[in-house]
Enzyme design. Structure first.
Site, PDB file in Angstrom:
ATOM      1  N   TYR A 214      -1.081 -44.789 -25.198  1.00  0.00           N
ATOM      2  CA  TYR A 214      -0.532 -46.071 -25.258  1.00  0.00           C
ATOM      3  C   TYR A 214      -0.067 -46.571 -24.114  1.00  0.00           C
ATOM      4  O   TYR A 214       0.195 -47.868 -24.186  1.00  0.00           O
ATOM      5  CB  TYR A 214       0.392 -46.201 -26.481  1.00  0.00           C
ATOM      6  CG  TYR A 214      -0.802 -46.082 -27.747  1.00  0.00           C
ATOM      7  CD1 TYR A 214      -1.258 -47.144 -28.461  1.00  0.00           C
ATOM      8  CD2 TYR A 214      -0.752 -44.736 -28.363  1.00  0.00           C
ATOM      9  CE1 TYR A 214      -2.054 -46.917 -29.433  1.00  0.00           C
ATOM     10  CE2 TYR A 214      -1.636 -44.571 -29.466  1.00  0.00           C
ATOM     11  CZ  TYR A 214      -2.296 -45.632 -30.019  1.00  0.00           C
ATOM     12  OH  TYR A 214      -3.140 -45.397 -31.075  1.00  0.00           O
ATOM     13  N   HIS A 373     -16.105 -51.733 -40.603  1.00  0.00           N
ATOM     14  CA  HIS A 373     -15.350 -50.971 -39.653  1.00  0.00           C
ATOM     15  C   HIS A 373     -15.958 -49.864 -38.853  1.00  0.00           C
ATOM     16  O   HIS A 373     -15.871 -50.003 -37.514  1.00  0.00           O
ATOM     17  CB  HIS A 373     -14.250 -50.251 -40.661  1.00  0.00           C
ATOM     18  CG  HIS A 373     -13.587 -49.496 -39.715  1.00  0.00           C
ATOM     19  ND1 HIS A 373     -12.203 -49.625 -39.566  1.00  0.00           N
ATOM     20  CD2 HIS A 373     -13.548 -48.104 -39.304  1.00  0.00           C
ATOM     21  CE1 HIS A 373     -11.366 -48.693 -38.673  1.00  0.00           C
ATOM     22  NE2 HIS A 373     -12.424 -47.508 -38.501  1.00  0.00           N
ATOM     23  N   GLU A 374     -17.005 -49.235 -39.504  1.00  0.00           N
ATOM     24  CA  GLU A 374     -17.791 -48.321 -38.362  1.00  0.00           C
ATOM     25  C   GLU A 374     -18.544 -48.973 -37.452  1.00  0.00           C
ATOM     26  O   GLU A 374     -18.701 -48.548 -36.413  1.00  0.00           O
ATOM     27  CB  GLU A 374     -18.486 -47.464 -39.373  1.00  0.00           C
ATOM     28  CG  GLU A 374     -17.739 -46.502 -40.176  1.00  0.00           C
ATOM     29  CD  GLU A 374     -16.620 -45.712 -39.631  1.00  0.00           C
ATOM     30  OE1 GLU A 374     -16.839 -45.290 -38.287  1.00  0.00           O
ATOM     31  OE2 GLU A 374     -15.644 -45.499 -40.241  1.00  0.00           O
ATOM     32  N   HIS A 377     -17.001 -49.987 -34.525  1.00  0.00           N
ATOM     33  CA  HIS A 377     -16.838 -48.834 -33.311  1.00  0.00           C
ATOM     34  C   HIS A 377     -18.161 -48.891 -32.468  1.00  0.00           C
ATOM     35  O   HIS A 377     -18.303 -48.951 -31.222  1.00  0.00           O
ATOM     36  CB  HIS A 377     -16.588 -47.450 -34.027  1.00  0.00           C
ATOM     37  CG  HIS A 377     -15.469 -47.019 -34.280  1.00  0.00           C
ATOM     38  ND1 HIS A 377     -14.282 -47.236 -33.892  1.00  0.00           N
ATOM     39  CD2 HIS A 377     -15.030 -46.642 -35.654  1.00  0.00           C
ATOM     40  CE1 HIS A 377     -13.096 -47.016 -34.517  1.00  0.00           C
ATOM     41  NE2 HIS A 377     -13.621 -46.501 -35.772  1.00  0.00           N
ATOM     42  N   GLU A 401     -10.177 -49.009 -33.300  1.00  0.00           N
ATOM     43  CA  GLU A 401     -10.098 -49.040 -34.898  1.00  0.00           C
ATOM     44  C   GLU A 401      -9.985 -50.550 -35.545  1.00  0.00           C
ATOM     45  O   GLU A 401     -10.402 -50.833 -36.533  1.00  0.00           O
ATOM     46  CB  GLU A 401      -8.845 -48.411 -35.666  1.00  0.00           C
ATOM     47  CG  GLU A 401      -8.763 -47.108 -35.286  1.00  0.00           C
ATOM     48  CD  GLU A 401      -9.964 -46.265 -35.631  1.00  0.00           C
ATOM     49  OE1 GLU A 401     -10.705 -46.660 -36.618  1.00  0.00           O
ATOM     50  OE2 GLU A 401     -10.357 -45.125 -34.826  1.00  0.00           O
ATOM     51  N   HIS A 503      -7.633 -36.541 -42.003  1.00  0.00           N
ATOM     52  CA  HIS A 503      -7.298 -36.797 -40.343  1.00  0.00           C
ATOM     53  C   HIS A 503      -5.934 -35.561 -39.870  1.00  0.00           C
ATOM     54  O   HIS A 503      -6.039 -35.314 -38.704  1.00  0.00           O
ATOM     55  CB  HIS A 503      -6.593 -38.171 -40.083  1.00  0.00           C
ATOM     56  CG  HIS A 503      -7.405 -39.344 -40.313  1.00  0.00           C
ATOM     57  ND1 HIS A 503      -7.766 -39.450 -41.634  1.00  0.00           N
ATOM     58  CD2 HIS A 503      -8.076 -40.013 -39.445  1.00  0.00           C
ATOM     59  CE1 HIS A 503      -8.756 -40.546 -41.546  1.00  0.00           C
ATOM     60  NE2 HIS A 503      -8.746 -40.779 -40.255  1.00  0.00           N
ATOM     61  N   ARG A 512      -2.799 -44.887 -34.725  1.00  0.00           N
ATOM     62  CA  ARG A 512      -3.982 -45.927 -34.163  1.00  0.00           C
ATOM     63  C   ARG A 512      -4.195 -46.975 -35.406  1.00  0.00           C
ATOM     64  O   ARG A 512      -4.754 -47.828 -35.058  1.00  0.00           O
ATOM     65  CB  ARG A 512      -5.256 -45.348 -33.902  1.00  0.00           C
ATOM     66  CG  ARG A 512      -5.745 -44.306 -34.803  1.00  0.00           C
ATOM     67  CD  ARG A 512      -7.124 -43.563 -34.458  1.00  0.00           C
ATOM     68  NE  ARG A 512      -6.731 -42.869 -33.298  1.00  0.00           N
ATOM     69  CZ  ARG A 512      -7.597 -42.026 -32.832  1.00  0.00           C
ATOM     70  NH1 ARG A 512      -9.030 -42.079 -33.211  1.00  0.00           N
ATOM     71  NH2 ARG A 512      -7.489 -41.327 -31.636  1.00  0.00           N
TER      72      ARG A 512
END
Ligand code: KAW
Ligand code: ZN
Length: 644
Positions: A214, A373-374, A377, A401, A503, A512
């Protein structure tokens, strides 16, 4: 997911230039070397992605072994490149861009582990943890027959639709009993090896290395400040939902207690959209739209859902998916008996514009939003494909994201759903608006403490503050502190509940998503302005606005080439993360919740937190007076009495 791999010829070239001597300051030569690295590394990463894809879409001993081999080869490549870069070049006086590239290729992650045996062990543990999680099942005997349920879709569906307290607890407990205990010793060993690698890379521990993406020294404090700004809204939502769950489940939900964790329609209580029917503000009004039944009625399937998403992107003037995307992606769970990693992910193979999604798509509105969402990416991959490999990444991981979610904020509006045939009519009604905002809050506001706490736990595990004898206890302390939930059954240190969230065994940083849930509202507000939207922020739909699309595109194309505040500025004109757009979006609901909680004399919070009384939004001054007046009068009388 972007790949990382090795090829022998690649190493040969980059080693061949490696000659003993003083590192060179010749920037033109350094740039040529970096370009050559770029070409070679693409092949290496392509090989790695291919082996990882083969494993993820067909979990067997062979694919696992191959994945581990290729992983180790890649580490070797990464390590040698970094060593050669340092030996050959002194980039301290070179341009910002060249320095940034060299800094990136010399920050080498777990490849920094010097001891080969340890690196092999670390690679194997990671692979084993992923496999344990992905193949875990909950089994029960039904009519004398054993029935084993996968996480997707069986357990997720049961939790989403079930309303029987004990059955929900069976699923909740079963999942944790299935994956957790065997992951625990592996995770403990993983932490130690991963820290060793981070230290070899010059970081204090793995958490510090993650936070460095970051590029801001005050990152932790900035997040804490944002969280504090958002907390009152969460507390109001929590208190309101607790009252509604009490109406459904009776005294098992205490009105001043943390809420039992298995009642939210989600395995980790991280998003509460599946219990909208239990908490709907105005049940006789429209607005809190779940279009799942309509999708089923219209015979939607996975391909159709992905096409709907693609069409939104192209309506903004952004790129369509390449043919190979459609040919090579895995968008439903295979029915041929293969075990696969079902958790959704998007893949950049690093070469040939080969982008893929792997998702076990279910025909639900929730999954339609995950599809967006995907696809976000993938759109980022498409837009930064012309950047050198080193810069093919999000401005920061939270930006990656956020892309698809920004579009999904428009897709989920009633106006848009009607436009694409998923809703028959739209009613202009303030109560319908509150229903809609409640549905959105169950997804976005409920998530905030969860998104914040996961890495609070991991950062403290990595820095040693949380030891392995306290993994579960500290996990639950944070879950109660931030989310205001409690486990429905006794937990102890033989269990490992953090491991039951994808995760953790997959070793994917989580902060994230918290960052994303904040910045996506900043992006949404900026794009709505660009699209000429007027009216409340929650009614904005940027569909077909090429002006908004151009703004978004400009930011996406930067990839990781600049520090993220520059990318933020390109899209919003601001250089920092702020909660103000999110708060603006939910303002009507915030007012409504405060009023409701005041009427119910709700006590916000729970045992582990400081208590706060609900504040009457209209008459908080009058109320303050009501509570302080008797005290003042008493004090006055006492003063007069003693005077006499
Ligand atoms: C969420 C986010 C948006 C909308 C709804 C949501 N519900 C829950 C979340 C947060 C989080 C979760 O499920 O808890 N969402 C995901 O994990 C979605 C999966 C992913 O797209 O983020 C995926 C995770 C992953 C990372 C690494 C390996 C395997 C899976 N991330 C990516 O595929 C990805 C791709 C390119 C760059 C960065 C990440
Ligand atoms: Zn994602």
């Amino acid at each position: 997911m972007s790949g990382q791999t090795t090829s022998v010829s690649a190493i040969l070239f980059l080693l061949a230039v490696s000659v003993a001597g003083t590192p060179s300051t010749d920037e033109t030569a350094a740039i040529a070397w970096l370009e050559r690295y770029n070409t070679e590394a693409q092949d290496v990463y392509y090989r790695r992605s291919t082996a990882f894809w083969a494993y993820n879409t067909n979990i067997t001993d062979e694919t696992q072994q191959r994945q581990v081999e290729v992983s180790l080869e890649t580490s070797q490549f990464i390590k040698e490149i970094a060593q050669n870069a340092t030996a050959l070049w002194d980039w301290s006086g070179m341009s910002f861009d060249t320095k940034r590239k060299f800094d990136s290729i010399t920050n080498i992650g777990s490849a920094a582990l010097q001891d080969q045996t340890k690196l092999e062990r670390l690679t194997n543990i990671q692979s084993d943890m992923r496999r344990i999680y992905s193949t875990a099942k909950v089994c029960e005997t039904v009519d004398g027959q054993e029935n084993c349920m996968d996480f997707e879709p069986d357990l997720t569906r049961e939790l989403a639709t079930g309303r029987d307290y004990d059955r929900l607890q069976f699923i909740w407990d079963g999942w944790r009993a299935s994956a957790g205990p065997s992951l625990r010793p592996l995770y403990q060993e993983f932490v130690s090896l991963s820290n060793e690698a981070a230290q070899a890379n010059g970081y204090a521990d793995t958490g510090a290395s993650w936070r460095s993406s970051y590029e801001v020294d005050t990152f932790e404090q900035d997040l804490e400040n944002i969280y504090e700004e958002l907390k009152p809204l969460y507390l109001n939502l929590h208190a309101y939902v607790r009252r509604k769950l009490r109406e459904t489940y009776g005294t098992r939900v205490g009105l001043t207690d943390p809420i039992p964790a298995h009642l939210f329609g989600n395995m980790w209580s991280q998003q509460w959209n599946n219990i909208f029917d239990l908490v709907e503000p105005y049940p006789n009004k429209p607005g809190g739209i779940d279009v799942t039944p309509k999708m089923v009625e219209l015979n939607y399937n996975a391909t159709h859902m992905f096409r709907v998403s693609e069409e939104f992107f192209t309506s903004l003037g952004l790129g369509a998916m390449p043919d190979t995307f459609w040919e090579r992606s895995m968008i439903v769970r295979p029915t041929d008996g293969r075990e696969v990693v079902c958790y959704a992910s998007a893949w950049d193979f690093s070469r040939d514009r080969d982008f893929r999604i792997k998702q076990c798509t279910d025909v639900t509105m929730e999954d339609l939003l995950t599809v967006h969402h995907e696809m976000g990416h993938i759109q980022y991959f498409i837009q930064y494909a012309d950047q050198p490999l080193i810069y093919r990444g999000g401005a920061n991981p939270g930006f990656h994201e956020a892309v698809g979610d920004v579009l999904a904020l428009s897709v989920a509006t009633p106006k848009h759903l009607k436009q694409i045939g998923l809703l028959d009519e739209v009613t202009e009604d303030p109560d319908a608006d509150i229903n809609f905002l409640m549905a959105t809050a169950l997804e976005k506001i409920a998530f905030l403490p969860f998104g914040y706490l996961i890495d609070q736990w991991r950062w403290r595990v990595f820095d040693g503050t949380i030891g392995s004898d306290n993994y579960n206890a500290e996990w639950w302390r944070l879950r109660t502190k931030y989310q205001g939930i409690k486990p429905p059954s006794t937990r102890d240190e033989t269990l490992f509940d953090p491991g039951c969230k994808f995760h953790i065994p997959n070793n994917t940083p989580y902060i994230r998503y918290f960052v994303s849930f904040v910045v996506q509202f900043q992006f949404h507000e900026a794009l709505c302005k660009e699209a000429g939207h007027t009216g409340p922020l929650h009614t904005c739909d940027i569909y077909r606005s090429t002006a908004a699309g151009d703004k978004l595109k400009a930011m996406l194309q930067m990839g990781e080439s600049q520090p993220w505040p520059d990318a933020m500025e390109a899209i919003t004109g601001q250089r920092s993360m702020t909660a103000s757009s999110l708060l603006k979006y939910f303002q009507p609901l915030t007012d409504w919740l405060k009023q409701k909680n005041w009427e119910n004399r709700e006590r916000l919070g729970w045992d582990a937190e400081t208590w706060q009384d609900a504040k009457d939004p209209a008459t908080s001054f009058a109320r303050a007076l009501r509570t302080t007046l008797p005290v003042m009068l008493l004090a006055l009388m006492a003063a007069m009495f003693f005077r006499c």
